[in-house]
Scaffold this motif. Structure first.
Motif, short mmCIF file in Angstrom:
data_model
loop_
_atom_site.label_atom_id
_atom_site.label_comp_id
_atom_site.label_asym_id
_atom_site.label_seq_id
_atom_site.Cartn_x
_atom_site.Cartn_y
_atom_site.Cartn_z
N SER A 1 0.83 -1.21 0.00
CA SER A 1 0.00 0.00 0.00
C SER A 1 0.86 1.25 0.00
CB SER A 1 -0.91 0.03 1.23
OG SER A 1 -1.79 -1.05 1.20
N SER B 1 2.36 1.77 -3.47
CA SER B 1 1.30 2.20 -4.37
C SER B 1 0.95 3.67 -4.15
CB SER B 1 0.07 1.32 -4.17
OG SER B 1 -0.99 1.77 -4.95
N CYS B 2 0.76 4.06 -2.91
CA CYS B 2 0.43 5.46 -2.59
C CYS B 2 1.58 6.39 -2.95
CB CYS B 2 0.07 5.60 -1.12
SG CYS B 2 -1.52 4.86 -0.71
N PHE C 1 1.30 9.40 -5.50
CA PHE C 1 1.68 10.75 -5.09
C PHE C 1 2.66 11.36 -6.09
CE2 PHE C 1 4.64 13.52 -2.80
CZ PHE C 1 3.77 14.51 -2.38
#
Length: 182
Positions: A57, A60-61, A65
């Motif tokens: 996660s 991925s974030c 971003f």
């Protein structure tokens, strides 16, 4: 001016032009607005600390971003910060200085392998000790912030000032040691 100086100047100009083209729209943020850099980095790290995401996660974030920043910064930065102060010379000089330190390290390895070995062992032991004493996220935050602020610190002479102070102190210690031994 010698031929080598001309070649060095031309290489620096070519690197500057290339970097300027690559960072179009990012320049104002990178080199001239430390508060904006600190705000964004602090917000990202506080979000990571608060959410405590899994690795997948988090990656991925982070990529999401980066994509968002890559899209928005070139659009918003010129309107927000203005583009009259942007120069890539300082970023190129910072990069050249870092490469110079890297080359000096390998020169030390070739010319004085024992000194290189002891320096690396002591330095890495200190880094390992600090890593055990301080939380990983805080260390990462401090390193990222320092690296992002490095071009501005370099431009204002802050890095040179403190390196000069450290060199003087080391020389004083070495002279005191010579006096004791001599």
């Amino acid at each position: 001016m010698t031929e080598g100086d001309n070649r060095s100047t031309n290489l620096l100009a070519a690197e500057t032009a290339s970097l300027e083209e690559q960072l179009q729209g990012w320049g104002e943020v990178i080199a001239w607005f430390p508060p904006a850099i600190m705000d964004v980095v602090s917000l990202v790290f506080l979000t990571i600390y608060y959410l405590d995401p899994s690795v997948l996660s988090g990656v991925s974030c982070f990529v999401m971003f980066l994509c968002l920043a890559d899209y928005l910064v070139p659009i918003l930065a010129p309107r927000t910060f203005g583009s009259n102060k942007w120069t890539t010379d300082n970023l190129v000089k910072t990069r050249c200085r870092a490469v110079g330190w890297w080359k000096r390290l390998f020169t030390l390895k070739e010319e004085k392998p024992k000194m290189y070995f002891m320096t690396m062992i002591v330095s890495l032991a200190v880094v390992a000790w600090v890593g055990q004493q301080v939380h990983n996220l805080l260390l990462t935050y401090l390193i990222v912030t320092f690296l992002l602020l490095l071009p501005g610190l370099n431009q204002h002479g802050i890095i040179s000032k403190y390196i000069g102070m450290a060199k003087r102190e080391i020389n004083k210690l070495l002279k005191q040691k010579e006096k004791k031994n001599g």
